[in-house]
Structure formats: C-alpha cells, structure tokens
Design an enzyme around this catalytic site. Structure first.
Site, PDB file in Angstrom:
ATOM      1  N   HIS A  99      93.257  60.189  52.035  1.00 48.21           N
ATOM      2  CA  HIS A  99      93.315  61.490  51.373  1.00 48.21           C
ATOM      3  C   HIS A  99      93.547  62.585  52.402  1.00 48.21           C
ATOM      4  O   HIS A  99      93.277  62.396  53.584  1.00 48.21           O
ATOM      5  CB  HIS A  99      92.015  61.764  50.609  1.00 48.21           C
ATOM      6  CG  HIS A  99      91.823  60.854  49.453  1.00 48.21           C
ATOM      7  ND1 HIS A  99      91.229  59.614  49.578  1.00 48.21           N
ATOM      8  CD2 HIS A  99      92.172  60.979  48.147  1.00 48.21           C
ATOM      9  CE1 HIS A  99      91.217  59.018  48.390  1.00 48.21           C
ATOM     10  NE2 HIS A  99      91.786  59.820  47.510  1.00 48.21           N
ATOM     11  N   TYR A 113      94.026  64.782  57.484  1.00 43.98           N
ATOM     12  CA  TYR A 113      94.459  63.540  56.856  1.00 43.98           C
ATOM     13  C   TYR A 113      93.422  62.489  57.214  1.00 43.98           C
ATOM     14  O   TYR A 113      93.319  62.071  58.362  1.00 43.98           O
ATOM     15  CB  TYR A 113      95.842  63.120  57.356  1.00 43.98           C
ATOM     16  CG  TYR A 113      96.967  63.932  56.778  1.00 43.98           C
ATOM     17  CD1 TYR A 113      97.675  63.477  55.672  1.00 43.98           C
ATOM     18  CD2 TYR A 113      97.315  65.160  57.329  1.00 43.98           C
ATOM     19  CE1 TYR A 113      98.707  64.224  55.132  1.00 43.98           C
ATOM     20  CE2 TYR A 113      98.348  65.916  56.794  1.00 43.98           C
ATOM     21  CZ  TYR A 113      99.034  65.443  55.702  1.00 43.98           C
ATOM     22  OH  TYR A 113     100.056  66.183  55.166  1.00 43.98           O
ATOM     23  N   CYS A 114      92.642  62.079  56.241  1.00 44.66           N
ATOM     24  CA  CYS A 114      91.567  61.100  56.408  1.00 44.66           C
ATOM     25  C   CYS A 114      92.144  59.744  55.988  1.00 44.66           C
ATOM     26  O   CYS A 114      92.355  59.491  54.799  1.00 44.66           O
ATOM     27  CB  CYS A 114      90.389  61.516  55.534  1.00 44.66           C
ATOM     28  SG  CYS A 114      88.958  60.473  55.701  1.00 44.66           S
ATOM     29  N   ILE A 115      92.413  58.888  56.970  1.00 46.60           N
ATOM     30  CA  ILE A 115      93.214  57.685  56.752  1.00 46.60           C
ATOM     31  C   ILE A 115      92.388  56.424  56.980  1.00 46.60           C
ATOM     32  O   ILE A 115      91.637  56.332  57.949  1.00 46.60           O
ATOM     33  CB  ILE A 115      94.438  57.698  57.696  1.00 46.60           C
ATOM     34  CG1 ILE A 115      95.277  58.967  57.498  1.00 46.60           C
ATOM     35  CG2 ILE A 115      95.284  56.447  57.522  1.00 46.60           C
ATOM     36  CD1 ILE A 115      95.838  59.162  56.095  1.00 46.60           C
TER      37      ILE A 115
END
Length: 146
Positions: A99, A113-115
C-alpha cells in the site's frame, strides 16, 4: 531479467502477491535491509524501487518514498478490513505489492510505499549489469560505489 512463474512461488509469496495478503511486520526479508540496489517484481522481474528511495519508517516493512517508474505500478482503492487505503500492484504481473500512504518524509514528497518483501526480489548494485539491469545504474547518486 529475473522472472518466476506463479507455481514457483512459496506459500507466503503466493498469499501476498496473488491473494492480497500481508506478511508479518519486522519478520520479513527486507524491512531492515539497506544495501545498494534495486527491488524487482518477484514474478515479472520488472524494476519497481531502488535503495536510493528506501527509508526507515519503523512500520516493519520495506518503505520507499517513490516508485522507480509510475508505469510499473498501479494504485487502486482498497476498502478491505473496514479501511480505505491505496493498494499498490505491479503493472506487468498484476501482483499485490502493498500500500501507499501519505505519511512519508515531506522532503521526498510525503509518500510511503509500504511493500511486502515477499512480493519483491532484491538485486545488488554490483549485479545490475550482469543480470540485465545495467540501464538503471544512472538512477544511483554514487555510481560505481557499492
């Protein structure tokens, strides 16, 4: 370029990329990984993020201030779990990556950007040329340094 087929994914990689899952925070491969290089889509091998944009966010997942190219990621509204968030997917393989949030560093645009580590593969800077990613070397501030 590195690629994988869906049937080559392990259970966690499949859960995250194909079933929109989330891996545990602080218990994944890249949350605290700061080596110079790029992060590519686990399935297509397309470059998504570089270590130049990676930062420590204390959330337990790899965090980046921007994607390498807006053409390689798709952002969609995600209303799951009673929340409204922006999901990030890989354009080429349509894999769930994580997200994006508006709480990143202001000096780099304010995005985080949390990946999921399970959705990407890290390619070290010194392997970029060898693995077919040499065209990305100019994206690094200190070219030639590891």
């Amino acid at each position: 370029m590195l690629k994988k087929n869906k049937d080559e994914l392990n259970d966690l990689e499949y859960l995250v990329t194909q079933e929109n899952g989330t891996e545990p925070p602080f218990q994944n491969e890249y949350w605290n990984h700061f080596e110079k290089g790029i992060y590519v889509d686990k399935l297509s091998g397309k470059p998504l993020f570089t270590s130049e944009e990676k930062f420590e966010s204390d959330c337990g997942w790899p965090s980046f201030s921007k994607a390498l190219s807006d053409d390689e990621v798709v952002e969609l509204v995600d209303k799951s779990f009673g929340m409204v968030r922006t999901e990030v997917r890989s354009e080429d393989s349509n894999s769930h990556l994580g997200h994006v949030f508006n709480d990143g560093p202001a000096e780099t645009g304010g995005l985080r950007y949390c990946i999921n580590s399970a959705a990407v593969q890290f390619i070290p800077y010194d392997k970029l040329e060898e693995l077919g990613y040499g065209d990305l070397i100019p994206h690094f501030k200190d070219q030639g340094e590891k």
